[in-house]
Motif scaffolding. Structure first.
Motif, short mmCIF file in Angstrom:
data_model
loop_
_atom_site.label_atom_id
_atom_site.label_comp_id
_atom_site.label_asym_id
_atom_site.label_seq_id
_atom_site.Cartn_x
_atom_site.Cartn_y
_atom_site.Cartn_z
N ASN A 126 -4.86 15.41 21.04
CA ASN A 126 -5.66 14.23 21.35
C ASN A 126 -5.59 13.96 22.85
O ASN A 126 -4.61 14.30 23.51
N ASN A 176 -10.17 9.16 21.47
CA ASN A 176 -9.29 10.28 21.81
C ASN A 176 -9.28 11.37 20.74
O ASN A 176 -8.78 12.47 20.98
N ALA A 177 -9.89 11.09 19.58
CA ALA A 177 -9.95 12.11 18.53
C ALA A 177 -11.04 13.14 18.79
O ALA A 177 -11.02 14.22 18.18
N SER A 180 -9.58 16.58 19.68
CA SER A 180 -9.01 17.37 18.57
C SER A 180 -10.10 17.87 17.63
O SER A 180 -9.96 18.93 17.02
#
Length: 517
Positions: A126, A176-177, A180
């Motif tokens: 992340n 922030n994902a 990922s």
């Protein structure tokens, strides 16, 4: 050469040749003319010239070696992993406004494996740090805009970095994902979608990059209000000022519990204070103009850095350094994207509007956040003349005008509908929201060109944004991110007090909290 040796030999040798034949020998065909003979080049000068040539060749070879070494360090990925795959016009890094998204990943893979479990050691991780470095076209202003990691935003969908089906769009994800899910290019696409920006480059750094960079700089000065020990991050500092590097620098940037209210926004304040301090040190020590020092830092950084393909050369990095080296520290501003608590989850954040939209508009228009009165003309403003009103008369109250929101601001369509009603278009209605887009459009059907011109003139929308749609019955205004605020298209308002600080300000001590760890 043998002829020259005979003619220019010693006196005895010449006399023997003359007496043996009775006549002087003819000069060989290769004998140089008198004007070319002159003095021979001194041996020392030949040696020196050869030495200089050798040094020059060696220098070029060494420079090439350094260049290739840096080139070999850099890892690259595509800039934009959005489903449309569009990056926008390629910017001139030396002259245009440039936006660089700087991300820090919390992945525990490779050299960072010691910071987490096996479950955390795969994939991109992340992005715990997301800062948009914005360089003005005139090289006079820099803004560093921090995006909270807990910010909830629309997800536009991204290409699958592992192949297979694309990642579908979602109404909302934690910002922030995006890293990922689809890698750094997916974070770029996500931020572009809700800001209306077209980010030019990205840099993705891991934990090791932070440690090595701060060590190369000889430490960075920070300050805390009282002694702090945070077991979660490993931060352990006495009260007052300290110079930190390596593990402690990483802990200072990562801690989420030590400062303020132990939330994301206070961590951002600490990160911005750290970056301001580092900027002052780099500036005061002339790092950006010291080529050996700059190379050392570049070598360290590039070993732990992933960038977009257009930034993947030492030359491109040096171009950026050249743009930054003469910046006045008072014009380096630090900003956090305006946000507030998410009504659906108090542990998450949502954009504060219209302040956030005003900030993004100012960035898109290359407007200084510290001195907005000297801002440049907005690149989203009309490049051609503003649309002139139509000359044909008609009844405004019965014209079918639809306003559809694609700006990302929930109430934006309703705001413009009120203005249309005041102008006499009382039959205007709000259409369904459409997918967020950067640019506004004004579509019109056959027979409605005059209405479209008048609506465009009302809002100052350029003629280039009018689009003929013969199958349409009426006019549809699609409000993009470039018209997210204000009553006139292209207007710029810098939000009051949006700048948290500038790089020339004295070091700020972070408030250490007493919350349980």
């Amino acid at each position: 050469m043998s002829g020259r040796r005979r003619i220019r030999g010693n006196g005895a040798s010449t006399q023997r040749q003359l007496s043996g034949s009775g006549e002087a020998p003819k000069p060989p065909a290769t004998e140089p003319t008198r004007h070319l003979r002159g003095r021979r080049t001194p041996r020392w000068l030949k040696i020196t010239s050869a030495g200089l040539a050798l040094v020059l060749v060696a220098g070029i070879g060494f420079a090439a070696f350094l260049f290739l070494q840096l080139q070999g360090n850099i890892k690259t990925e595509d800039l934009n992993a959005g489903l449309n795959g569009q990056n926008g016009p390629v910017a001139d890094d030396d002259h245009d406004p440039i936006q660089i998204l700087i991300m820090g990943t919390d992945t525990r893979s490779g050299q960072d494996a010691s910071y987490g479990s096996e479950d955390e050691s795969s994939g991109y991780g992340n992005s715990d740090v997301m800062m948009l470095l914005n360089l003005s076209a005139d090289r006079k202003n820099v803004s560093v805009i921090s995006f909270p990691r807990d910010l909830m935003v629309p997800f536009p969908g991204c290409k699958n970095p592992h192949g297979g089906d694309p990642l579908p769009a979602q109404p909302s994800i934690q910002l922030n994902a995006a890293l990922s899910l689809g890698g750094p290019g997916c974070t770029v696409a996500t931020i572009n979608a809700f800001t209306g920006l077209t980010i030019d480059h990205f840099m993705l750094a891991d934990f090791t990059a932070v440690k090595d960079l701060t060590a190369a700089l000889g430490g960075v000065d920070v300050c805390v209000s009282k002694a702090v020990t945070d077991p979660a991050s490993g931060l352990d500092l006495p009260a007052g000022k300290s110079s930190i590097s390596g593990e402690q620098a990483l802990a200072f940037l990562r801690t989420r519990h030590a400062f303020g209210n132990a939330g994301d926004t206070d961590r951002i304040k600490a990160q911005q204070a750290f970056l301001a301090s580092m900027t002052r040190k780099i500036k005061s020590e002339g790092t950006l103009t010291d080529l050996p020092k700059l190379y050392n830092i570049a070598n360290i950084v590039t070993r732990n850095l992933t960038v977009d393909t257009s930034l993947a050369s030492p030359a491109a990095l040096i171009t950026m350094a050249n743009r930054l080296k003469d910046i006045d520290l008072s014009q380096v501003s630090f900003v956090t994207v305006p946000s507030g608590a998410d009504p659906a989850d108090s542990n998450r954040l949502v954009l504060s509007e219209p302040t956030a939209a005003e900030l993004f508009q100012a960035v898109r228009s290359d407007t200084s956040l510290t001195s907005p009165k000297v801002s440049t003309q907005s690149p989203t403003a009309p490049s051609s003349k503003t649309t002139a009103p139509a000359t044909v008369s008609y009844d405004k109250s019965i014209q079918p005008v639809v306003v559809s929101n694609a700006s990302g601001l929930p109430e934006r369509a309703a705001e413009l509908l009120k203005l249309l009603g005041t102008a006499g278009y009382t039959g205007s209605v709000q259409g369904e929201a459409v997918a967020n887009q950067a640019s506004s459009q004004l579509l019109y059907g056959t027979g409605f060109a005059d209405v479209a011109k008048d609506v465009a003139a009302l809002f100052g929308i350029p003629a280039s944004s009018l689009v003929s749609a013969p199958a349409m019955n009426g006019v549809q205004l699609i409000v993009g991110a470039d018209f997210a605020t204000g009553t006139k298209y292209g207007s710029v308002t810098v939000p009051k007090d949006v700048v948290a600080g500038t790089a020339d300000q004295p070091i700020q001590c972070q408030d250490v909290n007493d919350l349980p760890r």
